[in-house]
Design an enzyme around this catalytic site. Structure first.
Site, PDB file in Angstrom:
ATOM      1  N   GLY A  11      12.542  -0.919  -1.079  1.00 13.47           N
ATOM      2  CA  GLY A  11      13.313  -0.778   0.153  1.00 13.47           C
ATOM      3  C   GLY A  11      14.522   0.134   0.063  1.00 13.47           C
ATOM      4  O   GLY A  11      15.460   0.002   0.846  1.00 13.47           O
ATOM      5  N   ASN A  13      14.617   3.293   0.787  1.00 12.67           N
ATOM      6  CA  ASN A  13      14.653   4.110   2.017  1.00 12.67           C
ATOM      7  C   ASN A  13      15.160   3.276   3.190  1.00 12.67           C
ATOM      8  O   ASN A  13      15.988   3.743   3.976  1.00 12.67           O
ATOM      9  CB  ASN A  13      13.268   4.680   2.321  1.00 12.67           C
ATOM     10  N   LEU A  91      -2.346   0.580   5.018  1.00 12.14           N
ATOM     11  CA  LEU A  91      -2.729   1.522   6.072  1.00 12.14           C
ATOM     12  C   LEU A  91      -2.797   0.791   7.402  1.00 12.14           C
ATOM     13  O   LEU A  91      -3.387  -0.293   7.495  1.00 12.14           O
ATOM     14  CB  LEU A  91      -4.108   2.107   5.781  1.00 12.14           C
ATOM     15  N   HIS A 108       6.715  10.579   2.535  1.00 10.41           N
ATOM     16  CA  HIS A 108       5.753  10.655   1.429  1.00 10.41           C
ATOM     17  C   HIS A 108       6.345  11.512   0.307  1.00 10.41           C
ATOM     18  O   HIS A 108       6.920  12.578   0.587  1.00 10.41           O
ATOM     19  CB  HIS A 108       4.438  11.270   1.945  1.00 10.41           C
TER      20      HIS A 108
HETATM   21  C1  GRF Z   1       8.906   6.228  -1.480  1.00 10.92           C
HETATM   22  O1  GRF Z   1       8.745   7.099  -2.555  1.00 10.92           O
HETATM   23  C2  GRF Z   1       8.161   6.751  -0.278  1.00 10.92           C
HETATM   24  O2  GRF Z   1       8.038   8.139  -0.293  1.00 10.92           O
HETATM   25  C3  GRF Z   1       6.805   6.130  -0.433  1.00 10.92           C
HETATM   26  O3  GRF Z   1       7.056   4.845  -0.961  1.00 10.92           O
HETATM   27  C4  GRF Z   1       8.274   4.865  -1.711  1.00 10.92           C
HETATM   28  C5  GRF Z   1       9.112   3.732  -1.187  1.00 10.92           C
HETATM   29  O4  GRF Z   1      10.272   3.494  -1.944  1.00 10.92           O
HETATM   30  N1  GRF Z   1       6.107   6.121   0.829  1.00 10.92           N
HETATM   31  P1  GRF Z   1      11.348   2.433  -1.441  1.00 10.92           P
HETATM   32  O5  GRF Z   1      10.645   1.106  -1.272  1.00 10.92           O
HETATM   33  O6  GRF Z   1      11.922   2.917  -0.151  1.00 10.92           O
HETATM   34  O7  GRF Z   1      12.387   2.366  -2.535  1.00 10.92           O
END
Ligand code: GRF
Length: 194
Positions: A11, A13, A91, A108
């Protein structure tokens, strides 16, 4: 702009988006967080920020379609304008994607269309590229095939492991994702499948 954020894993992001919103750097309001994993840090972050969090695991439903219907029902009361996938590891099916057509985005860890799917940093290393990065893109029915909206380049070093490269990419993700959401919110980026 009212957003819902879906997260399964660590989490970081999700956290960067919530922090940017709190700091006034991202003109969005996170009205709801959804996770499919019981132990996801998303639940903790939601609590810290006082945001409702729904736990909707796929295994509780007989089919992906029914699970997607449940996700649609979960979002209904929140009048969500944008669904933000932030490390959501499942998905979504056509019924959810149709319900939120051109209103779902994902981040991504590669420069799409290169290296879609899982293990993108490992794919980059295996391909001997010297540059990779991250891409925010619209979600369609394919795997990481929707229209790219924004990307950042990250160098790949000769002795990188996939983990090291992924961590370097994630530093950029945490800046790019809130900024891209902000640009969508203020109309600088228009969402269309083209
Ligand atoms: C990130 O690298 C994102 O690009 C991919 O999953 C990962 C998630 O990381 N889709 P986090 O859970 O946000 O740390």
């Amino acid at each position: 702009m009212r957003i819902a954020i879906f997260a399964s894993g660590y989490g970081s992001n999700l956290e960067s988006i919530l922090t940017a919103i709190s700091n006034g750097e991202c003109a969005a309001q996170c009205v709801c967080i959804v996770t499919d994993r019981k132990k996801s840090r998303a639940r903790l972050l939601a609590q810290e920020h006082g945001i409702p969090c729904s736990y909707v695991p796929m295994k509780a439903y007989e089919t992906r379609e029914l699970w997607n219907e449940a996700l649609i029902e979960t979002l209904k009361p929140f009048d969500v304008q944008l669904v933000v996938l932030a490390g959501f590891m499942r998905l979504l099916g056509p019924n959810f994607i149709e319900a939120y057509e051109n209103r779902i985005i994902n981040i991504h860890p590669s420069l799409l269309p290169l290296f879609p799917g899982i293990d993108a940093p490992q794919q980059a290393i295996d391909s001997d590229v010297t540059l990779s990065g991250c891409t925010v893109h619209l979600v369609d029915n394919g795997i990481d095939t929707g229209a790219p909206l924004a990307s950042v380049i990250v160098p790949v070093f000769a002795d990188d492991t996939a983990e090291e490269l992924h961590e370097r990419i994630k530093i950029e993700e945490r800046k790019l994702y809130p900024l891209t959401i902000h640009r969508i919110a203020i109309g600088e980026i228009t969402l269309s499948s083209r």
